[in-house]
Write a protein that holds these residues in place. Structure first.
Motif, short mmCIF file in Angstrom:
data_model
loop_
_atom_site.label_atom_id
_atom_site.label_comp_id
_atom_site.label_asym_id
_atom_site.label_seq_id
_atom_site.Cartn_x
_atom_site.Cartn_y
_atom_site.Cartn_z
N VAL A 7 1.20 -1.15 -0.02
CA VAL A 7 0.09 -0.37 0.01
C VAL A 7 0.48 1.12 -0.23
CG1 VAL A 7 -2.49 -1.19 1.14
CG2 VAL A 7 0.19 0.06 2.27
N GLY A 8 0.31 2.16 -0.51
CA GLY A 8 1.26 3.75 -0.32
C GLY A 8 1.00 4.47 0.51
N PHE A 26 0.80 -9.64 15.37
CA PHE A 26 0.75 -11.58 13.62
C PHE A 26 2.72 -11.43 14.20
CE2 PHE A 26 -2.66 -8.76 11.75
CZ PHE A 26 -2.98 -9.17 11.29
N GLY A 27 3.28 -10.96 14.98
CA GLY A 27 4.21 -11.54 14.86
C GLY A 27 5.35 -11.77 14.20
N ALA A 28 4.85 -10.64 13.16
CA ALA A 28 5.44 -10.27 11.98
C ALA A 28 6.43 -8.88 12.18
CB ALA A 28 4.52 -9.45 10.40
N LYS A 29 7.46 -8.85 11.48
CA LYS A 29 8.99 -8.26 11.69
C LYS A 29 9.32 -8.14 10.17
CE LYS A 29 10.39 -10.38 15.48
NZ LYS A 29 11.20 -11.75 16.35
N ARG A 30 10.06 -6.31 10.26
CA ARG A 30 10.73 -5.80 8.92
C ARG A 30 11.67 -6.67 8.45
NH1 ARG A 30 11.62 0.91 10.49
NH2 ARG A 30 9.89 0.53 11.84
N VAL A 31 11.41 -7.31 7.03
CA VAL A 31 12.20 -8.11 6.59
C VAL A 31 13.11 -7.10 5.37
CG1 VAL A 31 11.08 -10.10 7.06
CG2 VAL A 31 10.82 -9.24 4.44
N MET A 32 12.59 -5.58 5.05
CA MET A 32 12.82 -4.76 3.73
C MET A 32 13.11 -3.38 4.78
SD MET A 32 12.68 -6.04 1.03
CE MET A 32 13.51 -5.81 -0.42
N THR A 36 12.50 4.58 0.34
CA THR A 36 10.74 4.60 -0.26
C THR A 36 10.39 3.77 -0.33
OG1 THR A 36 12.18 4.37 -1.95
CG2 THR A 36 11.97 5.43 -1.41
N PHE A 37 10.29 2.20 0.62
CA PHE A 37 10.07 0.80 0.24
C PHE A 37 10.44 -0.26 1.46
CE2 PHE A 37 8.95 -4.03 -0.41
CZ PHE A 37 8.35 -3.49 -1.50
N ILE A 38 9.49 0.07 2.65
CA ILE A 38 9.09 -1.12 3.72
C ILE A 38 8.49 -2.21 4.20
CG2 ILE A 38 9.43 -0.84 6.63
CD1 ILE A 38 8.90 2.42 4.54
N ALA A 39 9.39 -3.42 4.48
CA ALA A 39 8.22 -4.59 4.20
C ALA A 39 8.08 -5.13 5.99
CB ALA A 39 8.50 -5.73 2.97
N VAL A 51 5.07 -1.49 3.03
CA VAL A 51 4.09 -0.18 2.56
C VAL A 51 5.55 0.74 1.68
CG1 VAL A 51 4.21 2.65 3.36
CG2 VAL A 51 3.57 0.93 4.87
N ALA A 52 4.88 2.25 0.42
CA ALA A 52 5.88 2.68 0.14
C ALA A 52 5.67 3.49 -0.72
CB ALA A 52 6.11 1.43 -1.46
#
Length: 122
Positions: A7-8, A26-32, A36-39, A51-52
């Protein structure tokens, strides 16, 4: 089949604070984590969420009819994530509840207006 969805945003720091807190549930962590781009992901081989800031440098806009849906295991998680999202500043698009045919879900919009869903099968 889904690798990740994006999503933007027009406000990177605000989006990061929202999604770091929400996706941690959710137990999710940043992997990138780029300028300008975070995952985020729950682990290798699991789908991701990103998110970008738009590549074309134009303002991010909400997709009409677009929605990202997060799958959880049970209704209590739907309830908790919906409540967490609203506490983080999201707006209600449909409170948790049965939507028929064993589907339990809730709908909300993030701080940029992107429509999100949390659901499970009962």
């Amino acid at each position: 089949m889904i690798g990740y969805t994006t999503v933007g945003t027009n406000n990177r720091e605000r989006a990061l604070a929202f999604y770091d807190a929400l996706l941690a549930e959710f137990g999710a962590k940043r992997v990138m984590d780029f300028e300008t781009f975070i995952a985020w992901s729950q682990g290798k081989g699991k789908p991701g969420f990103a998110v970008a800031l738009p590549f074309n440098k134009k303002p991010a806009t909400v997709g009409n009819g677009s929605m990202v849906a997060f799958l959880v295991d049970k209704p209590a998680q739907v309830d908790a994530l919906y409540k967490k999202a609203l506490a983080l500043g999201a707006t209600d698009e449909g409170p948790p509840g049965d939507r028929g045919d064993r589907y339990y879900g809730a709908y909300f919009r993030d701080l940029d207006g992107n429509k999100l869903n949390v659901h499970c099968w009962t």
